[in-house]
Design an enzyme around this catalytic site. Structure first.
Site, PDB file in Angstrom:
ATOM      1  N   SER A  37      -9.499  -1.090   7.401  1.00  0.00           N
ATOM      2  CA  SER A  37      -8.954  -0.942   6.043  1.00  0.00           C
ATOM      3  C   SER A  37      -8.193  -2.131   5.487  1.00  0.00           C
ATOM      4  CB  SER A  37      -8.045   0.279   5.975  1.00  0.00           C
ATOM      5  OG  SER A  37      -8.840   1.429   5.861  1.00  0.00           O
ATOM      6  N   LYS A  46       0.845  -1.191   0.000  1.00  0.00           N
ATOM      7  CA  LYS A  46       0.000   0.000   0.000  1.00  0.00           C
ATOM      8  C   LYS A  46       0.886   1.249   0.000  1.00  0.00           C
ATOM      9  CE  LYS A  46      -3.829   1.890   2.831  1.00  0.00           C
ATOM     10  NZ  LYS A  46      -4.658   1.651   4.044  1.00  0.00           N
ATOM     11  N   SER A  95      -9.610   1.276   3.216  1.00  0.00           N
ATOM     12  CA  SER A  95      -8.827   2.106   2.338  1.00  0.00           C
ATOM     13  C   SER A  95      -7.725   1.368   1.575  1.00  0.00           C
ATOM     14  CB  SER A  95      -8.176   3.229   3.155  1.00  0.00           C
ATOM     15  OG  SER A  95      -7.259   2.695   4.087  1.00  0.00           O
TER      16      SER A  95
END
Ligand code: GLN
Length: 481
Positions: A172, A73, A148
């Site tokens: 997330s 990420k 997310s």
């Protein structure tokens, strides 16, 4: 080759059936074929990956992830790659150091392919808040990946890397894992170093893995866990070999079913898939008991005070002076700050900064932030009470499967409410994971959430592995061009 799990790829690497270069080439070809549709990578470094793979092949043997291509990420600092956090304000920022989690991956021999799309500063539940691109669910075009860490979940689901890292502040990792049909774990707060993880809400943030199956999740946990002097919230506790937790049979394990997590608003197909999964745990020998987490209804309100309050403080540093984007047209310092922040941040980030600044301001602090912190303790105590009676609690991850991009984009409150089942683990600091347990009638994956007491990731992995053996959904792949 890109479809292999890590443990399968490791076997083929050690028997010399495949090379690391071939693994990387296969994943790169897959990215070329389908990432136009998935839009998971913000940044891909092909050259570097291939060079690293050649080196890995020359070395032969190495660490736990020797020669395995993974991705992360874009919230984790990488010394030689841009780190944007999905925000214009960090456009062009290249960190001067690597996050500890990144170092641990490369020390274990992993090859980092690139950086994956995310909601801006990890604020969101759909990835629609990414300033650069909106990734799409591999199982259905134009459907959200969740957020997310949407890019991290989608990339693993579409075989665009063997595993990935994400961060989980209120769900997330678990939520996009559930919506994309992969395994995702939020470790105990303090288990994995957050050094080099760009901060959103520091008392909640935690780094964790996405993987194709539970066994790979355990392997990734072995690699990234452990004490780090550079993170003052990291805990000095022995890291077990998580792969040893994956043993057959649930005899002697008490599984708690929190009644508050099966309330109205739960999609009937999600309800059915999760209850079906609970039956499988029972068949595997687990004892199923009812438990109560009575303060569940306050989780969303507490989280949406604590998280924005901490975010408003953490995000004060993006003022155009030290990182990334700067408005070059301003004629005074104050204007430069103002323009940089107005142009650099997206709407959701601004909304959180406003809420957080308000909640922390003089005269309101006691009524909002302090009150929220007190209720947070009650939520934590709920779990402590529940874990006196059971070893883990099992529930859905999200009230519904994935939805269409744009469907809830104008309704922030609806999105905040969809976090209801994942937020509490962060407030309490306990570990949680999502493991696929079924599919909806229109082919969207459904995950089961498992949560346990602090530092008891092993029981989660054991239970998830037992479910995976029985659920019959492991290895099912989305159909992509
Ligand atoms: N969806 C939640 C939020 O928007 C959780 C995000 C996260 O875990 N980073 O804050």
């Amino acid at each position: 080759m890109h479809q292999l799990t890590i443990h399968e790829a490791k076997e083929k690497l050690s028997s010399k059936e495949v090379t690391s270069v071939a693994l990387v080439q296969s994943v790169l070809a897959r990215i070329d074929a389908v990432d136009d549709r998935i839009k998971s990578y913000l940044n891909l470094d092909r050259e570097k990956a291939l060079v690293a793979a050649e080196q890995a092949d020359m070395q032969g043997e190495g660490g736990l992830l020797h020669g395995i291509p993974v991705a992360v990420k874009d919230v984790l600092c990488t010394q030689d790659m841009p780190t944007t956090c999905g925000s214009r304000v960090l456009d062009g920022f290249i960190p001067p150091y690597n996050a500890t989690a990144i170092e641990k991956l490369t020390d274990a021999g992993a090859i980092i392919l690139g950086k994956l799309a995310m909601d801006e500063f990890a604020m969101g539940s759909t990835n629609e808040n990414c300033a650069f691109q909106i990734p799409e669910n591999p199982w259905k075009k134009e459907y959200v990946t969740g957020g997310s860490s949407g890019g991290s979940a989608a990339a693993v689901a579409a075989d665009l890397c063997f595993a990935s890292l994400g961060s989980d502040t209120g769900g997330s990792i678990r939520q996009p894992a559930s919506l994309c049909g992969v395994v995702g774990m939020k470790p105990t707060y303090g288990r994995v170093s957050r050094y080099g993880l760009v901060a959103f809400a520091s008392s909640l943030d935690q780094v964790g893995p996405f993987s194709k199956d539970v066994s790979d999740c355990a392997l990734m946990m072995n690699v990234i866990s452990g004490h780090d002097r550079r993170d003052s919230t990291s805990i000095n506790k022995k890291v077990p070999d998580f792969t040893r937790a994956l043993t057959d049979g649930m005899q002697g394990v008490r599984v708690g079913i929190p009644r508050e997590y099966f309330s109205e608003g739960l999609d009937p197909e999600v309800d059915r898939a999760v209850r079906n999964g609970i039956e499988m745990l029972r068949e595997a020998g687990a004892e199923i008991i009812d438990v109560s987490l009575p303060h569940t209804e306050y989780c969303v309100a507490v989280y949406y005070l604590v998280a924005p309050a901490e975010a408003s403080s953490n995000l004060a540093r993006y003022d155009g002076v030290r990182f990334g984007f700067r408005d070059m047209e301003a004629t005074s310092l104050i204007d430069m700050y103002r323009h940089t922040r107005s142009q650099g941040f997206g709407d959701e980030v601004k909304r959180r900064i406003l809420i957080g600044t308000y909640a922390l301001s003089a005269g309101y602090y006691d009524a909002y932030y302090k009150k929220a912190s007190q209720v947070r303790t009650l939520i934590k105590d709920d779990f402590a009470t529940a874990f006196n009676r059971c070893d883990l609690v099992v529930s859905p991850v999200t009230p519904t499967p994935a939805w269409k991009i744009g469907e809830k984009a104008d309704d922030p409150l609806a999105l905040y409410l969809s976090d209801i089942l994942t937020i509490s683990a962060n407030l309490a600091g306990i570990p949680g994971l999502s493991v696929p347990c079924g599919f909806s009638s229109d082919g969207l994956p459904i995950g089961m959430q498992m949560q346990a007491a602090h530092f008891n990731e092993e029981i989660l992995l054991k239970a998830a592995w037992n479910l995976e053996q029985r659920a019959g959904v492991a290895g099912r792949k989305p159909i992509l061009p």
